[in-house]
Design an enzyme around this catalytic site. Structure first.
Site, mmCIF file in Angstrom:
data_model
loop_
_atom_site.group_PDB
_atom_site.id
_atom_site.type_symbol
_atom_site.label_atom_id
_atom_site.label_comp_id
_atom_site.label_asym_id
_atom_site.label_seq_id
_atom_site.Cartn_x
_atom_site.Cartn_y
_atom_site.Cartn_z
ATOM 1 N N GLY A 388 0.829 -1.195 0.000
ATOM 2 C CA GLY A 388 0.000 0.000 0.000
ATOM 3 C C GLY A 388 0.860 1.239 0.000
ATOM 4 N N PRO A 389 0.258 2.387 -0.269
ATOM 5 C CA PRO A 389 1.029 3.630 -0.317
ATOM 6 C C PRO A 389 1.620 3.983 1.046
ATOM 7 C CG PRO A 389 -1.338 4.036 -0.606
ATOM 8 C CD PRO A 389 -1.162 2.571 -0.531
ATOM 9 N N GLY A 391 2.306 5.703 4.461
ATOM 10 C CA GLY A 391 1.379 6.314 5.408
ATOM 11 C C GLY A 391 0.061 5.592 5.530
ATOM 12 N N GLU A 518 10.450 -4.633 4.519
ATOM 13 C CA GLU A 518 11.181 -4.282 3.295
ATOM 14 C C GLU A 518 12.677 -4.470 3.503
ATOM 15 O OE1 GLU A 518 11.301 -4.235 -0.175
ATOM 16 O OE2 GLU A 518 9.334 -3.492 0.350
#
Length: 611
Positions: A388-389, A391, A518
């Site tokens: 997801g983006p 934030g 990540e």
């Protein structure tokens, strides 16, 4: 977004966290000292020795009186001389032993207090660290506790002895001559007129000094820890000015304190000198008239000094006490802060169970929700990727799973039981976390691989973990091998090497749940390949949750969860989401086209079909 929420929370709570002037004060200080279980026997002995020293000091003027009056009659009393010498010897011995004992007691109290503070800081919840700078906390543990030690070692018992000296001295003064004693008593209201306003002023100044010291410590800590960033962006001048500003403010407060002391000292000396001149004048007349003997006048003057000196020290003690009250309030603020809830004794179950988020809502700042009713199931021994983006709340999910924060409502379960029912130690021991940064502690490679283990491990186990993490080869090439120092935050190693050390640490921990934030995004292609191979070994047979910004790293995941603005908007495999989720499909198109140019790789073949 999450970082911004933490910063706003810090601003919101910073003012409420500041101690309020004059609240509780001395009682708080006494309670704080009592909580450290001070060495009562040593303090009692030191107090008794100090009283013996004070009593001997009061006897000396009376012996001097007999000695001088004896000289006037040409009859030197040897016994008086021996008693006088004995009093001096007793004073010296009692003083030396009591000073050592007081310093021992002070050091022990502060060591206990620092230990208590340090353990408290380690047990605090994450919101405390969000709203308080590291340097401020460091200043509380070091500088503020030093203020307390100084008060105990230098002033605490001397305060009691000074009271005895003043009361005993005044009684003897009245015994020798009540008229001149009344003149001395006129000092008391005058001293209070000086003492109280000065003490209040010193209190305010000392609190501001302590705030500035904490601020300076924060600046130094942050700049030194991020010195590479400072030099890379050429901000030495900017940081220099920030530090200079703090130092100048401390200098200004120091000058304010110096001005007060410069006023007190001469004023107090003037008053004492004036009183001494009056006593000499009045005493001389009373000696001439035969009311007083020369020895009584000398004894009176000696006793006068023994009364005046403690009264002068009361001013210093009061000023010091004001500083300690400010330090106490700051220490109490930490000790009163909320700890992580670790009252449960139930152990988390061994093996793998399903993780589930049940209508979880969470906000860093009240009224600004980050997660909105998250419902999510993480299947056991499968790989679940969260995408997801920026934030959208991905890292917040990890923080809630680690119990760094607790949900505002809803709960997280493991095997059907809420994770908050398990002890924190047993729950966190089930989790292995490898982040993008993979922080290392200063120490050796071996220290970092075994960090956090609560069991003894052999060198063979450490090497096997290193081999599975594809780190044994580069470790063996280092001069000291596993005993090589990694430097502060592991800066002597490359990013890929740090990642593989972190993976070796997780392998040795053998967690049931693996969380990857990540873990390969900042690596070059060679390092990324090696780390991916190490991660494959680590993920085998474990429930794995991956935060991914690059979809190419998670296309083969068993489950992909799309998170947008704190909402779960899609769940499925890569192929399913490409077909059903417009936002995921758009994100995948952008990333794969950017990576593959023409988009001809097999990983995005489905995207091409959709186009």
């Amino acid at each position: 977004m999450e970082e911004q929420g933490m910063q706003e929370q810090q601003q919101q709570h910073s003012e409420s966290n500041k101690p309020k002037v004059g609240t509780k004060g001395f009682k708080d200080f006494v309670r704080l000292i009592a909580s450290t279980n001070p060495p009562k026997l040593i303090l009692t002995v030191a107090l008794i020795l100090t009283l013996i020293q004070t009593t001997a000091g009061l006897i000396v003027p009376l012996m001097t009186k007999g000695l001088i009056d004896g000289l006037t009659t040409s009859a030197l009393n040897k016994s008086v001389i021996f008693l006088l010498l004995g009093a001096f010897v007793i004073q010296a011995i009692a003083s030396g032993i009591s000073i050592y004992m007081l310093n021992y007691a002070g050091q022990r109290v502060v060591a206990t207090l620092r230990t208590k503070l340090w353990n408290k800081v380690l047990s605090l919840r994450m919101p405390y660290f969000d709203r308080n700078r590291t340097g401020d906390t460091m200043s509380r543990i070091t500088n503020d506790t030093s203020q307390i030690m100084t008060l105990i070692a230098d002033y605490l018992v001397s305060f009691v002895s000074n009271i005895v000296a003043v009361i005993g001295g005044v009684a003897l003064l009245f015994y020798l001559d009540w008229v001149m004693s009344l003149i001395i008593l006129s000092l008391v209201p005058l001293t209070m007129l000086i003492l109280l306003p000065v003490g209040r002023k010193m209190y305010k100044i000392s609190k501001k000094q302590q705030d500035e010291m904490a601020g300076l410590t924060s600046v130094l800590s942050q700049v030194i820890s991020e010195i590479r960033l400072v030099k890379a962006y050429g901000t030495e001048k900017q940081e220099s000015e920030a530090g200079d500003s703090r130092i100048r403010k401390m200098f200004a407060f120091g000058l304010q304190e110096a001005r007060i002391l410069a006023l007190i000292g001469p004023l107090f000396t003037f008053v004492m000198t004036a009183v001494l001149v009056v006593i000499l004048g009045v005493g001389g007349m009373r000696v001439a008239s035969g009311i007083l003997s020369p020895g009584e006048l000398v004894a009176f003057i000696l006793l006068l000094f023994q009364v005046i000196m403690p009264m002068g020290q009361f001013t210093t003690l009061y000023s010091r006490l004001q500083k300690v009250v400010g330090a106490t309030e700051r220490i109490q603020a930490i000790l009163a802060d909320e700890e992580e809830p670790d009252h449960n004794t139930k152990l988390a179950p061994q093996g793998n169970e399903t993780i589930a988020f049940h209508d979880v809502h969470f906000s860093y700042v009240t009224g600004e929700e980050v997660l909105h009713g998250i419902n999510l199931t993480v299947p056991t021994r499968k790989v679940t990727a969260i995408v997801g983006p920026s934030g959208s709340g991905k890292s917040t999910l990890f923080s809630l799973l680690e119990q760094f924060y607790l949900p505002d409502s809803g709960h997280i379960s493991y095997g059907g039981e809420e994770i908050t029912t398990y002890s924190l130690a047993s729950w966190r021991s089930k989790i292995g976390y490898v982040s993008q940064e993979s922080p290392l502690m200063a120490g050796t490679i071996k220290d970092n691989i075994t960090y956090g283990l609560n069991r003894e491990v052999t060198m063979e186990e450490i090497r096997r973990a290193a081999e599975m993490a594809y780190s044994a080869d580069f470790i063996d090439k280092l001069p000291q091998g596993f005993d090589t120092e990694v430097g502060e935050r592991g800066m002597k190693l490359s990013g890929g090497q740090r990642q593989r050390i972190a993976i070796a640490r997780a392998l040795l921990r053998s967690p049931d749940i693996l969380m990857l934030d990540e873990a390969t995004s900042s690596l070059d292609s060679t390092s990324e390949y090696e780390v991916q191979q190490a991660l494959s070994n680590l993920m085998e047979g474990r429930t794995t949750i991956v935060i991914a910004h690059r979809l190419s790293t998670v296309v083969d995941s068993d489950q992909i969860v799309v998170l947008e603005h704190g909402h779960v908007t899609g769940t499925g495999t890569h192929a399913e989401l490409i077909n059903t989720h417009p936002v995921y499909r758009e994100l995948a198109q952008k990333q794969f086209v950017a990576q593959d140019g023409e988009g001809s790789t097999s990983s995005n073949g489905e995207i091409q079909n959709k186009e």
